[in-house]
Enzyme design. Structure first.
Site, PDB file in Angstrom:
ATOM      1  N   PHE A   1       0.868  -1.234   0.058  1.00 33.11           N
ATOM      2  CA  PHE A   1      -0.018   0.164   0.139  1.00 33.11           C
ATOM      3  C   PHE A   1       0.932   1.388   0.077  1.00 33.11           C
ATOM      4  O   PHE A   1       1.773   1.496   1.027  1.00 33.11           O
ATOM      5  CB  PHE A   1      -1.093   0.015   1.109  1.00 33.11           C
ATOM      6  CG  PHE A   1      -1.943   1.348   1.246  1.00 33.11           C
ATOM      7  CD1 PHE A   1      -3.041   1.410   0.480  1.00 33.11           C
ATOM      8  CD2 PHE A   1      -1.514   2.538   1.776  1.00 33.11           C
ATOM      9  CE1 PHE A   1      -3.948   2.440   0.318  1.00 33.11           C
ATOM     10  CE2 PHE A   1      -2.369   3.655   1.546  1.00 33.11           C
ATOM     11  CZ  PHE A   1      -3.505   3.596   0.777  1.00 33.11           C
TER      12      PHE A   1
ATOM     13  N   LYS B   1       2.130  10.701   7.539  1.00 31.88           N
ATOM     14  CA  LYS B   1       1.240  10.381   8.485  1.00 31.88           C
ATOM     15  C   LYS B   1       1.841  11.198   9.951  1.00 31.88           C
ATOM     16  O   LYS B   1       1.545  12.178  10.148  1.00 31.88           O
ATOM     17  CB  LYS B   1       1.204   8.840   8.944  1.00 31.88           C
ATOM     18  CG  LYS B   1       0.498   8.054   7.653  1.00 31.88           C
ATOM     19  CD  LYS B   1      -0.174   6.883   7.922  1.00 31.88           C
ATOM     20  CE  LYS B   1      -1.100   6.523   6.880  1.00 31.88           C
ATOM     21  NZ  LYS B   1      -0.771   5.540   5.772  1.00 31.88           N
TER      22      LYS B   1
ATOM     23  N   ASP C   1       9.388   2.703   2.025  1.00 36.99           N
ATOM     24  CA  ASP C   1       7.963   3.478   2.335  1.00 36.99           C
ATOM     25  C   ASP C   1       7.736   3.249   3.710  1.00 36.99           C
ATOM     26  O   ASP C   1       7.214   2.393   4.235  1.00 36.99           O
ATOM     27  CB  ASP C   1       7.115   3.359   1.425  1.00 36.99           C
ATOM     28  CG  ASP C   1       5.549   4.035   1.584  1.00 36.99           C
ATOM     29  OD1 ASP C   1       5.862   4.708   2.719  1.00 36.99           O
ATOM     30  OD2 ASP C   1       4.842   3.767   1.034  1.00 36.99           O
TER      31      ASP C   1
HETATM   32  C1  LIG Z   1      -1.034   5.836   4.411  1.00 39.25           C
HETATM   33  C2  LIG Z   1       0.138   5.228   3.540  1.00 39.25           C
HETATM   34  C3  LIG Z   1       0.394   5.912   2.417  1.00 39.25           C
HETATM   35  C4  LIG Z   1      -0.354   6.885   1.974  1.00 39.25           C
HETATM   36  O1  LIG Z   1      -0.545   8.175   2.735  1.00 39.25           O
HETATM   37  P1  LIG Z   1      -1.633   9.384   2.336  1.00 39.25           P
HETATM   38  O2  LIG Z   1      -1.172  10.353   3.366  1.00 39.25           O
HETATM   39  O3  LIG Z   1      -2.860   8.536   2.796  1.00 39.25           O
HETATM   40  O4  LIG Z   1      -1.609   9.596   0.921  1.00 39.25           O
HETATM   41  C5  LIG Z   1       1.631   5.631   1.611  1.00 39.25           C
HETATM   42  N1  LIG Z   1       2.386   4.543   2.103  1.00 39.25           N
HETATM   43  C6  LIG Z   1       2.197   3.629   3.273  1.00 39.25           C
HETATM   44  C7  LIG Z   1       2.987   2.908   3.586  1.00 39.25           C
HETATM   45  C8  LIG Z   1       1.027   4.283   4.017  1.00 39.25           C
HETATM   46  O5  LIG Z   1       0.559   3.410   4.945  1.00 39.25           O
END
Ligand SMILES: *Cc1c(COP(=O)(O)O)cnc(C)c1O
Length: 425
Positions: free
Chosen positions: A158, A272, A243
Site C-alpha cells: 500500500f 502520517k 516507504d
Molecule cells: C498511508 C500510507 C501511504 C499514503 O499516505 P496518504 O497520506 O494517505 O497519501 C503511503 N504509504 C504507506 C506505507 C502508507 O501506510
C-alpha cells in the site's frame, strides 16, 4: 456481552438530524465508517457527540503517534499561527531550514549515505512522498542512460491512492476501474529477496517496499529479508527505497522500521505522524546525490514545506530526538505483543504479527469478519480498524498510558470470549 464503558456524558453540541442525512447522501461513498461521531479528543481518548468516551487504538493509522492534541505540538502550531502560515516556495521562510536540518539529523544514521549528505524534499501526503521518490528514482535512472526505468514493488503493498500508486497495487479493490495504469513497475512476492534479484534487469532503477506492510495487516517479512534486499540492490547498483509513511517515526520502537534490522535505505518516505495529527506533512529523505536530480521547476508543491507544516514537523522531530518515545514504544510494544500472543495460546485468535506498538491480528475461522470485531469493540468503547477479511490492526498512540493499553486489550479479549461463548450455546 455486558462490558461497562459508560462515562458521565458531557454536554457536547448535537448536530441537527437533517445534517446527518445530507451528509450521507452528498458525501462520496468511498468510506464506510463505524457509527461513532467524534466531537472532541485528547491523548488516546475521543468523545462522541453524546458524551460517550472511546479509547482510540487506531491513532489515525499512525498519523496520531503522539496522540490527539499533544501539548507540545499544539503549542508549536499555535505559535506559528501567530506568525505566518503559508508563503508558497516562491519565497523563503524561516521555518524550512530548521525543519530540514532536524529531520536530516534524526534520520542520517538510518540512511545509506556513503560519501554524501542527507537531503530532504517536503511534500504533504504520504502518496505524494512516494510519488516524489518514484520520480527521483526514474530521473536518476534517466541520467544514467536508462530509457524506460522500472521499479520493483511487493505484492500486498500500500503506497497511497494516486493513479500511479494504484497502478502498482495488487489489491483489486484499490486498483480496478482506474486504468490505464502507469507502466514501469514489476510486482514480486513480499519477503522473497531471490524473487527481487530474479526480477532485476538493465531497466531496473529501484526497489520500493514497505519495511513492514501496514495496510496488508502488519505483515512482517522473514528475518534477513531487508538485509538481503540491501545487498541485492548494492550488487545491481540500484536504489533501495523504504516507504516508512506508516512504519516510521517511532511506531516499531525504533526511529525507522529499517533500524530494526540495521538496514540503511537510499531513500525513505515519511508522512502520517510527521504532521503530528494536525496537518498533512510528508517528506522524502535520503542521498543528496539522488535527490539532486530535482532542479528548480522540475518538481514541487504549493503547500509542501509551508511554515505551518515545518513548525509541526520540527516539533514532531523534537519529540523523537531523545529516543525516549521510541524506547517507550519498544517496551510497551513488547508488553502488547506478549498479551496478544496469549490470545493465540488461548485459541481466541488465529495469528498475531507485529513490531513495537503495532499489531495485526487474524481472527479464528468462523469468528466473523474484522469489521464485526471492530463494531463489537466500538460498542464497549474501543476503536480499531479492520483490514482485508478477518484481519484487524492495532496502532495505539505511542504516548498511550500503560493502563489504557491493558484496558484496550482486556476489552478485546472480552469481546473475543463473548462471541465464543454465544457460539457454544
Ligand atoms: C498511508 C500510507 C501511504 C499514503 O499516505 P496518504 O497520506 O494517505 O497519501 C503511503 N504509504 C504507506 C506505507 C502508507 O501506510
Amino acid at each position: 456481552m455486558a462490558v461497562p464503558h459508560s462515562v458521565a456524558p458531557q454536554s457536547v453540541p448535537q448536530p441537527a438530524p437533517h445534517v446527518a442525512v445530507a451528509h450521507a447522501a452528498r458525501l462520496a461513498h468511498n468510506y464506510d465508517p463505524l457509527p461513532v461521531t467524534i466531537a472532541t479528543a485528547q491523548g488516546s481518548w475521543v468523545t462522541d457527540t453524546s458524551g460517550e468516551r472511546y479509547l482510540d487504538m487506531l491513532a489515525g493509522y499512525s498519523a496520531l503517534n503522539f496522540g490527539h492534541r499533544h501539548p507540545a505540538l499544539l503549542a508549536a502550531v499555535t505559535a506559528q499561527l501567530d506568525r505566518v502560515c503559508l508563503t508558497s516556495r516562491a519565497f523563503m521562510h524561516d521555518r524550512l531550514e530548521p525543519f530540514t536540518e532536524a529531520l536530516c539529523a534524526l534520520t542520517a544514521d538510518s540512511l545509506a549515505l556513503e560519501g554524501t549528505s542527507p537531503m530532504m524534499v517536503p511534500m504533504n501526503t504520504g502518496a505524494e512522498a512516494v510519488e516524489t521518490a518514484v520520480k527521483a528514482a526514474r530521473k536518476w535512472g534517466h541520467e544514467r542512460g536508462v530509457a524506460e526505468p522500472t521499479i520493483i514493488v511487493a505484492a500486498g503493498n500500500f503506497h497511497g491512492r494516486t493513479t500511479t500508486m494504484v497502478s502498482l497495487s495488487s489489491d483489486p479493490e484499490a486498483r480496478e476501474g482506474y486504468g490505464p495504469y502507469t507502466p514501469g513497475f514489476r510486482v514480486v512476492p513480499f519477503g522473497d529477496a531471490q524473487a527481487v534479484a530474479d526480477a532485476i534487469d538493465e531497466s531496473t532503477v529501484a526497489v520500493l517496499m514497505e519495511p513492514i506492510q501496514g495496510e496488508a495487516g502488519v505483515v512482517v517479512p522473514p528475518p534477513g529479508f531487508w538485509a538481503s534486499l540491501r545487498s541485492v540492490c548494492d550488487d545491481a547498483g540500484i536504489l533501495l527505497i523504504a516507504d516508512e509513511v506508516q512504519s516510521g517515526l517511532g511506531r516499531t520502537g525504533t526511529t525507522l522500521a529499517c533500524d530494526l534490522w540495521d538496514v540503511r535505505p537510499d531513500l525513505v518516505t515519511l508522512g502520517k505522524a510527521l504532521g503530528g495529527g494536525i496537518v498533512p506533512v510528508s517528506a522524502v529523505v535520503g542521498r543528496a546525490d539522488v535527490l539532486e536530480v530535482f532542479t528548480p521547476g522540475t518538481h514541487g508543491s504549493t503547500f509542501g514545506g509551508s511554515p505551518l507544516a515545518c513548525a509541526v514537523g520540527l516539533a514532531v522531530v523534537d519529540l523523537l530526538a531523545t529516543g525516549e518515545v521510541q524506547e517507550r514504544a519498544r517496551v510497551l510494544g513488547d508488553h502488547l505483543q506478549t498479551r496478544l500472543d496469549d490470545l493465540v495460546t488461548d485459541e481466541l485468535v488465529a495469528e498475531v504479527r507485529g513490531a513495537g506498538l503495532w499489531a495485526g491480528i487474524d481472527l479464528m475461522p468462523g469468528w466473523g469478519s474484522g469489521r464485526d470485531l471492530c463494531r463489537a469493540l466500538a460498542e464497549v468503547g474501543v476503536l480499531i480498524k479492520d483490514t482485508h477479511g478477518a484481519t484487524v490492526r492495532l496502532s495505539p498512540a505511542l504516548t498511550i498510558d500503560a493502563e489504557d493499553l491493558d484496558l484496550g486489550v482486556d476489552r478485546l479479549r472480552q469481546v473475543l470470549e463473548s462471541r465464543e461463548a454465544s457460539e457454544e450455546l
